[in-house]
Design an enzyme around this catalytic site. Structure first.
Site, PDB file in Angstrom:
ATOM      1  N   THR A  94       0.868  -1.181   0.000  1.00 51.28           N
ATOM      2  CA  THR A  94       0.000   0.000   0.000  1.00 51.28           C
ATOM      3  C   THR A  94       0.901   1.225   0.000  1.00 51.28           C
ATOM      4  O   THR A  94       1.600   1.498   0.981  1.00 51.28           O
ATOM      5  CB  THR A  94      -0.920   0.015   1.229  1.00 51.28           C
ATOM      6  N   LYS A 169      -7.767   1.564  -2.699  1.00 46.60           N
ATOM      7  CA  LYS A 169      -7.379   1.158  -1.343  1.00 46.60           C
ATOM      8  C   LYS A 169      -7.483   2.327  -0.360  1.00 46.60           C
ATOM      9  O   LYS A 169      -8.043   2.178   0.737  1.00 46.60           O
ATOM     10  CB  LYS A 169      -5.955   0.612  -1.354  1.00 46.60           C
ATOM     11  N   LYS A 244      -0.964   5.048   8.575  1.00 53.22           N
ATOM     12  CA  LYS A 244      -0.242   5.177   7.299  1.00 53.22           C
ATOM     13  C   LYS A 244      -1.216   5.362   6.143  1.00 53.22           C
ATOM     14  O   LYS A 244      -1.064   6.269   5.312  1.00 53.22           O
ATOM     15  CB  LYS A 244       0.612   3.935   7.062  1.00 53.22           C
TER      16      LYS A 244
END
Length: 298
Positions: A94, A169, A244
Site C-alpha cells: 500500500t 485502497k 499510514k
C-alpha cells in the site's frame, strides 16, 4: 498452475501470501532482508534466495509486499535489470498513488509489465487466503495475474489503469477509519447514557448504523467474539497501518483539493493514536483513547 513466482517481502502479510501460492502449486522463490522471516517462509515451502535479484532472475511473475513507496521504488531500481524482459511485476504494497504510477513507468521503461494490487483483509485475511485485491494496470496483465490473486484471496477487482488499485485502497480505508471513529464515539456516548454495549450492538447491527467496523471489528468486548477487542486489542489491522493509509488518503485529498473534513480529521486522530499504539494494538483500540479523553473532559 505453473511457472515461477518471486516473492519479495516476507513479513506478517507476505509470508502467508507466499505460502498460499505454494499451496496452489506454484514454485515460489522468496527474499526478505530479515533472516528470520526468510526462514519462516522456507518452512512453508518457499525457496529462499540470497538476494532479491537472485529471486527474480528466472521468475515469470514478481510479487512485492513492502512497507512504503520508497522501498518499492528502491527495490525496482535493483531488480528490474535482473528480471527477464516481459516479466509481470505485481506490487501488493500500500503506497502513494504517485509512487505506484512511477513504479509502473519504471517497469514499462525496463521492458516489463506491471500491476499495482494492494490488499484488504489484514494478517487474518492473508493467513486464511481471503484477501481482497484492488488492481490497477492493463486488462491483459490483470487477467494473467488473476490466478495468483485468487490463490491468495477471495476477490480481485480491476479498478482501472496504473495507480487505480492504490486509489481504491486509500478511499476504502478512509471509509473504514472514519466509520471506526464514529462507531467508537457512539459506544462511548452509549456508556455515558447508561446503555449496555450489547443493547447498542443489537440495535445498530440490524438498523441503519450497521457497518463493518461494528459488525465484524466491533471496538468493545462482548458483542462480536472474534473482534480484537476481545483479545486486548491485539492487532488484526494495526493502528500504525491505519495511520499510514489515512496519511496517504490525506495527501491525496490535499493534492486534489477535495473537501473531506472527516477524512482529514480521521487521519489526524489515528496519527496521534498510532504514536502510542504503533503496531501493537488494533486500530479499533482508538475507542479507549476516545473514552479516556471523554473522561478528561467530563
Amino acid at each position: 498452475m505453473s511457472g515461477t513466482v518471486a516473492f519479495i517481502g516476507l513479513g506478517h502479510m507476505g509470508s502467508p501470501m507466499a505460502a498460499s501460492l505454494v499451496k496452489a502449486g506454484r514454485r515460489v522463490q522468496g527474499h526478505d532482508l530479515v533472516p528470520a522471516a526468510l526462514d519462516a517462509a522456507a518452512g512453508a515451502g518457499v525457496e529462499p534466495a540470497a538476494s532479491a535479484a537472485e529471486a527474480v532472475a528466472d521468475a515469470d511473475v514478481v510479487v512485492t509486499m513492502l512497507p512504503a513507496g520508497r522501498h518499492v521504488l528502491g527495490l525496482y531500481d535493483d531488480i528490474l535489470a535482473a528480471a527477464r524482459p516481459g516479466t509481470l511485476f505485481v506490487d501488493c504494497s500500500t503506497i502513494d498513488v504517485a509512487d505506484a504510477r512511477t513504479a509502473h513507468e519504471r517497469a514499462r521503461a525496463a521492458g516489463m509489465r506491471s500491476l499495482d494490487a494492494p490488499v484488504s483483509g489484514g494478517v487474518v485475511g492473508a493467513e486464511a487466503a481471503t484477501l481482497t485485491f484492488m488492481a490497477g494496470g492493463g486488462e491483459t496483465e490483470f487477467t494473467e495475474a488473476l490466478p495468483l490473486l485468487e490463490a491468495m484471496g477471495k476477490k480481485a477487482v480491476h479498478c482501472g489503469g496504473p495507480g487505480a488499485g492504490q486509489a481504491a485502497k486509500i478511499c476504502n480505508n478512509m471509509i473504514l477509519g472514519v466509520s471506526m471513529i464514529a462507531v467508537s464515539e457512539a459506544f462511548v456516548l452509549g456508556e455515558s447514557l447508561g446503555l449496555s454495549h450489547q443493547a447498542l450492538f443489537d440495535v445498530a447491527s440490524t438498523a441503519s448504523g450497521q457497518c463493518w467496523a461494528l459488525s465484524v471489528n466491533c471496538p468493545v468486548p462482548g458483542p462480536v467474539p472474534a473482534s480484537p477487542a476481545n483479545r486486548d486489542y491485539r492487532p488484526g489491522f494495526a493502528a500504525s497501518l491505519m495511520a499510514k493509509d489515512l496519511g496517504l488518503a490525506a495527501n491525496a485529498v490535499r493534492a486534489g483539493g477535495v473537501q473531506a473534513e472527516l477524512g482529514l480529521k480521521a487521519a489526524e486522530l489515528f496519527a496521534v493514536y498510532a504514536e502510542r499504539a504503533g503496531a501493537t494494538e488494533d486500530f479499533s483500540g482508538i475507542v479507549r483513547t476516545i473514552r479516556d479523553q471523554s473522561g478528561e473532559q467530563a
